[in-house]
Design an enzyme around this catalytic site. Structure first.
Site, PDB file in Angstrom:
ATOM      1  N   LYS A   9       0.837  -1.209   0.000  1.00  0.00           N
ATOM      2  CA  LYS A   9       0.000   0.000   0.000  1.00  0.00           C
ATOM      3  C   LYS A   9       0.867   1.252   0.000  1.00  0.00           C
ATOM      4  CE  LYS A   9       0.529   1.691   4.442  1.00  0.00           C
ATOM      5  NZ  LYS A   9       1.700   2.529   4.578  1.00  0.00           N
ATOM      6  N   ASP A 117      -1.785  -1.513  10.234  1.00  0.00           N
ATOM      7  CA  ASP A 117      -2.093  -1.488   8.794  1.00  0.00           C
ATOM      8  C   ASP A 117      -2.817  -2.746   8.314  1.00  0.00           C
ATOM      9  OD1 ASP A 117      -0.976   1.006   8.330  1.00  0.00           O
ATOM     10  OD2 ASP A 117       1.012   0.188   7.905  1.00  0.00           O
TER      11      ASP A 117
HETATM   12  O1  C5P Z   1       0.646  -1.063  14.877  1.00  0.00           O
HETATM   13  P1  C5P Z   1       2.064  -1.099  14.439  1.00  0.00           P
HETATM   14  O2  C5P Z   1       2.870  -2.110  15.186  1.00  0.00           O
HETATM   15  O3  C5P Z   1       2.225  -1.251  12.964  1.00  0.00           O
HETATM   16  O4  C5P Z   1       2.682   0.326  14.763  1.00  0.00           O
HETATM   17  C1  C5P Z   1       4.057   0.578  14.812  1.00  0.00           C
HETATM   18  C2  C5P Z   1       4.318   1.826  15.640  1.00  0.00           C
HETATM   19  O5  C5P Z   1       3.779   2.969  14.970  1.00  0.00           O
HETATM   20  C3  C5P Z   1       3.644   1.808  16.996  1.00  0.00           C
HETATM   21  O6  C5P Z   1       4.488   1.245  17.963  1.00  0.00           O
HETATM   22  C4  C5P Z   1       3.392   3.280  17.260  1.00  0.00           C
HETATM   23  O7  C5P Z   1       4.551   3.857  17.808  1.00  0.00           O
HETATM   24  C5  C5P Z   1       3.193   3.876  15.889  1.00  0.00           C
HETATM   25  N1  C5P Z   1       1.784   4.098  15.516  1.00  0.00           N
HETATM   26  C6  C5P Z   1       1.073   5.116  16.126  1.00  0.00           C
HETATM   27  N2  C5P Z   1      -0.230   5.336  15.778  1.00  0.00           N
HETATM   28  C7  C5P Z   1      -0.825   4.584  14.832  1.00  0.00           C
HETATM   29  C8  C5P Z   1      -0.119   3.536  14.213  1.00  0.00           C
HETATM   30  C9  C5P Z   1       1.192   3.325  14.567  1.00  0.00           C
HETATM   31  O8  C5P Z   1       1.602   5.831  16.985  1.00  0.00           O
HETATM   32  N3  C5P Z   1      -2.098   4.830  14.515  1.00  0.00           N
END
Ligand code: C5P
Length: 254
Positions: A9, A117
């Site tokens: 994406k 995601d």
């Molecule tokens: O959910 P995921 O593990 O992909 O997210 C990686 C990092 O991105 C999280 O640890 C967070 O610090 C940040 N993040 C965030 N807000 C979101 C998505 C991701 O702060 N909506």
């Protein structure tokens, strides 16, 4: 045995709306699936979870999101990942792979437990994504409304998503007029990203922007020849350069 395509994406835009009480950020992002994909093969085995990948840099244990997805589905499986999507690039490669596993086992409701995601990757196409990433609404319209071709360039830089969001919180002036709220922060540390944007614009991209927390940059083209020329030029400098088109799904059985 089932084989699936897991599409990358890009974030056509990404607006950070605020910090949530759970430490994540409230988002509003238009995400678009593009025709760059990993191929995930899944076969049931008698015991355990085995992950194989053609890219030796990718962990094959619990750190791999396909492993996590299989664990959550409580399945004994061998999963083979043919990796084409660059790693940690802002293209949701790991999330797309996990989405393919959830799709295969019909467990799409647990996507957000694996990563922000993943819910988008399960729907794909073009969507407005809100909340932490779990609110996904399909955006209607023609495939070509946002551009017919996307040239993706991924420089050899590692950007931590967590770091990018933390830096965003530390900056006091929000950049309101940028398409991607994280872009100014990431560019300040990695000026190469700005260089790629400038190159794409010089090569007649209608728009050039960083995807997600980077370092990937995409250029939007409607003219196939211009897209091809830009791709040919950038490919000479950056090995991870792709000429892609929008696709209308995130996961597909091959
Ligand atoms: O959910 P995921 O593990 O992909 O997210 C990686 C990092 O991105 C999280 O640890 C967070 O610090 C940040 N993040 C965030 N807000 C979101 C998505 C991701 O702060 N909506």
């Amino acid at each position: 045995m089932i084989r699936l395509k897991a599409y990358a994406k890009i974030n056509l835009d990404l607006k950070i709306k605020g910090l949530r009480s759970d430490g994540y950020h409230e988002l509003e992002s238009i995400m678009q699936s593009v025709s760059l994909y990993d191929v995930i093969s899944i076969e049931e085995i008698s015991e355990g979870i085995e992950v194989k990948c053609n890219d030796p840099r990718i962990p094959t244990d619990e750190r791999n999101l396909v492993f996590k997805a299989a664990q959550l589905c409580k399945k004994n499986v061998r999963i083979t990942v043919e990796k084409n999507i660059p790693l940690a690039a802002g293209l949701a490669g790991g999330s797309a792979d996990a989405a393919a596993v959830l799709f295969a086992f019909n467990r799409t409701e647990i996507g957000a437990q694996i990563g922000s995601d993943v819910p988008f990757c399960l729907v794909g196409g073009r969507c407005l994504v809100k909340g932490r990433g779990e609110i996904v609404e399909k955006v209607r319209g023609q495939k070509s409304d946002v551009g017919k071709y996307f040239v993706l360039v991924c420089p050899d830089i590692q950007v931590s998503t967590k770091w990018a969001y933390e830096q965003y919180d530390l900056t006091d002036t929000p950049h309101l007029n940028v398409g991607n709220s994280l872009e100014p922060i990431v560019i300040a540390k990695y000026p190469e990203i700005q260089k790629i944007k400038d190159l794409l614009l010089e090569l007649k991209a209608e728009k050039a922007q960083m995807s997600g927390s980077g370092p990937s940059v995409f250029g939007v083209f409607n003219d196939k020849q211009k897209a091809q020329v830009a791709f040919d030029n950038l490919k000479k400098k950056y090995d991870s350069t792709f000429l892609t088109e929008p696709v209308d799904r995130g996961v597909e059985i091959v």
